[in-house]
Scaffold this motif. Structure first.
Motif: not given
Length: 189
Positions: A161-189
């Motif tokens: 989503r974006r780079t964020v500054s945390l106290p101990s690091k620069e981090a890549y804030l990332s998200t994954c929805t249930r549908d995004q996860f299932l799509a990577t598995r070919g599992d569209h329940r």
């Protein structure tokens, strides 16, 4: 030891399970993992065993944070933390939505890597998190320098989503929805 709270079978690699960390009983094992050079992004390189036990006791007492020991065919093999991003890690840099759950994971160091093992671990972690219908999106904040985990996260559906500054690091804030996860598995329940 505590019974597993989640179990899945990987067709190629066998059984994966997660049980709550026992801070005292697991401290020596976890110390050997989190102080290993491959765990540099866990920021515990200089911890002694007592400090590791204290950290996991703190997590165990925290109502917004949990730690789980991952087992592969009954043998400890990975660590997973689950947290509420509305109360931990991302407070002030991410507006958590209902159904957001945060996660960290670490595979135990090994001299004999197994092809596909880390992917099976993150799949297990994601399946455990999404087994709870209240969890609609997984949020992570890996160190921007951790290229290995970025590729793995992308493979299971995470979007940076974006780079964020945390106290101990620069981090890549990332998200994954249930549908995004299932799509990577070919599992569209």
């Amino acid at each position: 030891m505590t019974a597993p709270v989640f179990t899945r079978t990987d067709p190629a690699l066998g059984e994966f399970a997660l049980r709550p960390v026992d801070p005292a009983a697991d401290a020596a094992l976890l110390h050997s993992w989190v102080t290993h050079p491959k765990a540099v992004f866990w920021l515990m390189q200089d911890y002694d065993r007592a400090a590791v036990e204290k950290e996991f006791a703190r997590i165990d007492a925290d109502p917004f944070h949990d730690a789980f020991l991952g087992l592969h065919n009954g043998t400890p093999a990975f660590l997973m933390e689950r947290y509420d991003p509305a109360h931990r890690e991302l407070v002030g840099v991410h507006t958590a939505e209902p159904g957001d759950v945060g996660m960290h994971f670490l595979c135990a160091p090994t001299g004999t890597p197994v092809h596909g093992f880390t992917r099976a671990v993150i799949t297990t972690v994601m399946e455990m998190l999404f087994a709870d219908p209240a969890n609609r999106r997984v949020v992570v904040e890996p160190d921007a320098r951790n290229t290995g985990v970025h590729a793995l996260n992308k493979a299971v559906g995470f979007e940076v989503r974006r780079t964020v500054s945390l106290p101990s690091k620069e981090a890549y804030l990332s998200t994954c929805t249930r549908d995004q996860f299932l799509a990577t598995r070919g599992d569209h329940r």
